[in-house]
Design a protein around this motif. Sequence first.
Motif, mmCIF file in Angstrom:
data_model
loop_
_atom_site.group_PDB
_atom_site.id
_atom_site.type_symbol
_atom_site.label_atom_id
_atom_site.label_comp_id
_atom_site.label_asym_id
_atom_site.label_seq_id
_atom_site.Cartn_x
_atom_site.Cartn_y
_atom_site.Cartn_z
ATOM 1 N N SER A 44 57.850 -36.130 -39.947
ATOM 2 C CA SER A 44 57.193 -35.038 -40.196
ATOM 3 C C SER A 44 58.069 -33.660 -40.006
ATOM 4 O O SER A 44 57.856 -32.725 -40.763
ATOM 5 C CB SER A 44 56.016 -34.660 -39.226
ATOM 6 N N ALA A 48 47.355 -28.520 -39.783
ATOM 7 C CA ALA A 48 47.304 -28.016 -41.331
ATOM 8 C C ALA A 48 46.141 -27.326 -41.368
ATOM 9 O O ALA A 48 45.972 -26.279 -42.292
ATOM 10 C CB ALA A 48 47.404 -29.344 -42.101
ATOM 11 N N GLY A 65 50.422 -38.622 -42.604
ATOM 12 C CA GLY A 65 51.615 -38.020 -42.892
ATOM 13 C C GLY A 65 52.496 -37.649 -41.822
ATOM 14 O O GLY A 65 53.526 -36.932 -41.779
ATOM 15 N N PHE A 66 52.040 -37.818 -40.628
ATOM 16 C CA PHE A 66 52.782 -37.537 -39.276
ATOM 17 C C PHE A 66 53.969 -38.120 -39.120
ATOM 18 O O PHE A 66 55.178 -37.745 -39.313
ATOM 19 C CB PHE A 66 51.628 -37.416 -38.102
ATOM 20 N N ALA A 68 46.389 -33.594 -48.453
ATOM 21 C CA ALA A 68 45.688 -34.559 -49.089
ATOM 22 C C ALA A 68 44.585 -35.142 -48.001
ATOM 23 O O ALA A 68 43.233 -35.294 -48.257
ATOM 24 C CB ALA A 68 46.268 -35.786 -49.662
ATOM 25 N N TYR A 93 61.047 -34.706 -42.955
ATOM 26 C CA TYR A 93 60.715 -34.686 -44.382
ATOM 27 C C TYR A 93 59.515 -33.730 -44.463
ATOM 28 O O TYR A 93 58.221 -34.274 -44.870
ATOM 29 C CB TYR A 93 60.468 -35.970 -44.866
ATOM 30 N N PRO A 94 59.654 -32.408 -44.183
ATOM 31 C CA PRO A 94 58.267 -31.680 -44.025
ATOM 32 C C PRO A 94 57.519 -31.650 -45.152
ATOM 33 O O PRO A 94 56.287 -31.334 -45.155
ATOM 34 C CB PRO A 94 58.806 -30.341 -43.419
ATOM 35 N N ASP A 95 58.231 -31.506 -46.212
ATOM 36 C CA ASP A 95 57.290 -31.188 -47.661
ATOM 37 C C ASP A 95 56.539 -32.332 -48.037
ATOM 38 O O ASP A 95 55.348 -32.229 -48.236
ATOM 39 C CB ASP A 95 58.604 -30.853 -48.779
ATOM 40 N N ILE A 96 56.987 -33.707 -47.779
ATOM 41 C CA ILE A 96 56.330 -34.783 -48.068
ATOM 42 C C ILE A 96 55.044 -34.916 -47.225
ATOM 43 O O ILE A 96 53.926 -34.937 -47.362
ATOM 44 C CB ILE A 96 57.255 -36.067 -48.079
ATOM 45 N N SER A 97 55.428 -34.662 -45.760
ATOM 46 C CA SER A 97 54.618 -34.780 -44.758
ATOM 47 C C SER A 97 53.574 -33.874 -44.837
ATOM 48 O O SER A 97 52.349 -34.193 -44.672
ATOM 49 C CB SER A 97 55.198 -34.526 -43.346
ATOM 50 N N ALA A 98 53.831 -32.650 -45.307
ATOM 51 C CA ALA A 98 52.598 -31.495 -45.389
ATOM 52 C C ALA A 98 51.813 -31.987 -46.682
ATOM 53 O O ALA A 98 50.657 -31.754 -46.817
ATOM 54 C CB ALA A 98 53.259 -30.296 -45.750
ATOM 55 N N ALA A 99 52.621 -32.493 -47.791
ATOM 56 C CA ALA A 99 51.626 -32.898 -48.974
ATOM 57 C C ALA A 99 50.667 -33.862 -48.651
ATOM 58 O O ALA A 99 49.436 -33.920 -48.879
ATOM 59 C CB ALA A 99 52.461 -33.303 -50.067
ATOM 60 N N MET A 100 51.186 -34.745 -47.513
ATOM 61 C CA MET A 100 50.216 -35.976 -47.287
ATOM 62 C C MET A 100 49.042 -35.720 -46.348
ATOM 63 O O MET A 100 47.830 -35.736 -46.578
ATOM 64 C CB MET A 100 51.121 -36.967 -46.510
#
Lengths: 257, 483
Positions: free
Chosen positions: A189, A229, A183-184, A202, A192-199
């Motif tokens: 990152s 993270a 997600g980097f 995981a 789209y920090p929310d998507i990146s952080a979710a990735m």
Amino acid sequence: MECMTRTASPSKVTLFIPCLVDALWPEVAEAMVRILRHLGLSLDCPADQTCCGQAAFNGGYRREARRAARRFIEIFEGAQCIVCPSGSCVHMVRRHYPGLFREAHPWRRRAEAVASRTYELTEFLVDVLNVKDLGARFSGRITYHDSCHLLRGLGVKEQPRSLLRHVTGADFVEMENADSCCGFGGTFSLKYPDISAAMVNAKVDHILSSGARTVVACDAGCLINMAGAMSRRGISVNALHIAQVLAGVDFQRTCPF
Amino acid sequence: MTQLHPETYREAARKAIGDPVLQKALAGLQARFGRGAAEAYRRLPEGPHLRHTAHEIRERAVAHLDVLLERLAEKIRQNGGHVFFASDATDAVEYCIKVARRHGVRRVVKGKSMVTEEIDLNEKLAAAGIDAVETDLGEYIIQLAGEKPSHIIAPAIHKTRYDIAELFVKNMGIPYTTDPPALTRAARKALREEFLAADMGISGVNMACAETGHITTVSNEGNIRMATTLPRIHMAFMGMERIVGRLDEYEILLRLLCRGAAAQTMATYVSYTAGPRRPEDSDGPEAFHLVVIDNGRSRILADPRFREILYCIRCAACLNVCPVYGKIGGHAYGFAYSGPIGAVVTPLLTGINRARHLCQGETLCGACMEACPVAIDLPRMLLALRETLAYGDAFWKTTPANPLEGLAFKVWSRLTANRRTWECFLKAAALGQRLFPKKGNRLRRLPPPFHGWTRKRDFPSLAPETFLARWRKNEIEVAKDIP
């Protein structure tokens, strides 16, 4: 690849230092220096290098990327063999630089020449020098994260694994989804920090399930993302660049976090 | 209700990430189909290289689209079918309504078709007083729920059996049960009645073949076969690119389609249709119509940068491996097509500026390209789309999407053009970072545009001195031995 594997092993290596490593994590470059000197190579490091332009290129800013590419080519084209501790920077130079210039343009040839002499550290060690065992020791369980551009862009999958398997005392385990993106994605990152952080969370969950106390990768970007993270979640798994593991114990505790 | 809302990508993504049921469903879907497709390619007798052969087949087909489509139309007309070339969504929908009215159609059953989602057919038919019922179980469920598909081939992946149980109780009046076979039986019973009562069946087209003049539909539930043979009229909708020249090429694509879509060697039902029922046939529709839809595809065809996206056969293999799709699900993309294919094709079909988040909100990890049964270079096109947004593009009428970002990269370009300037900048940044909260070596909060990162992650602080500065001063004197 062809040019180096066909000729004799190089005696001189020119270091290509990723901007993230240069500014945030110089220990990675130092570790690479130790590895290459240990192998008896003489090193050269162009002092005016800055950045390969990958972030601009990935954002769609080709003109700025082309400017960075020209500068990089001018700096590095005299080098016999260019080695870099980052899959994505090498991917930029090898796969994208030539395409930044039109087919018949003189810069195209120059870009291709530099591209053919640029290697990621682990592929250089294993494929060019034919070295798998550097004599390094480590204590504890290690897992490995495949960086996207290294794995799918350059096809480097087994080289880092075989280097890690040869580290004495390292208990190497595969994590689930080792090959999925952390997600980097550079500016992704930030945009789209929310998507990146979710990735990345995981990814961190998979690291935890593997039982490893150390996650190793070949790209500072992915490592900074995973370590960032884990640090926020209070997880005490260490994130190390492969050069740090291979360079020996005094590099294995240095981490920007 | 318009279904096009790619602008809300970020908000919709956030919502999806916060939905634990969806997260679990997406992880399960990707673990099963994503890994399964890769394995299915490996088991191909010709080897995974067949994907590249398929790429060439699609390249040839798209290069000769005009000839192939003409040939297909000619053959279908010879067989007594009708072919209509629709230039856009309105054209296609109007043709459908016109034919439906002419035949006194009141009820329609539909086989799964994404191109009819693209043209918003169900809503438009409803507005014209024609009821269209989806007959694919997943599509049926989301139609009852008043939602849109969140996956190209698994449209109700975001629904649990508890959601479905409630929907069925409400809509069919069955006793409450969460037993999947019982729910499926209830749907089957309701759908059988629809099949028998319908005047018209609507389907998509998985692939057409010019040489034979037939279209193919693929399903695992048999619903498409029923929807296309029971009613009096069959109308099939296809994107104008979904065709190949020869039967041997078609066969390769069909095999790859089933592997990419569901890791199957072959789908359960594969139907070939070349026209209406013939006097000697025991069943089949009295009339057959094929609607070939352009709706922006000619424009894509005209641009060599993006033509490759027309090679897509809509199998959804890219969704099943995409780490972004795996977190945000299909609805976030705001259009019929989601995942990596949606990230490229939606901006091209609906406006690049409008759908810019779709192509920018991807990591370029390349998993999609490896999973694609026809080896489409999706990351290359994501980059090309971003370029149209960076500088503006006359052909696609885009304007720079983020002038501030553009300026930042201009400044960055200046800074990195000279090592000394770059180091001055890094030194200034190192001083600046002292203003921000730190814990050990970790920055806990950063200013815009970096603030998003530190919402959920720490960031390392800049090293006191760069590696290169130390190298210049000959300070890098590490021992040669590896301890």
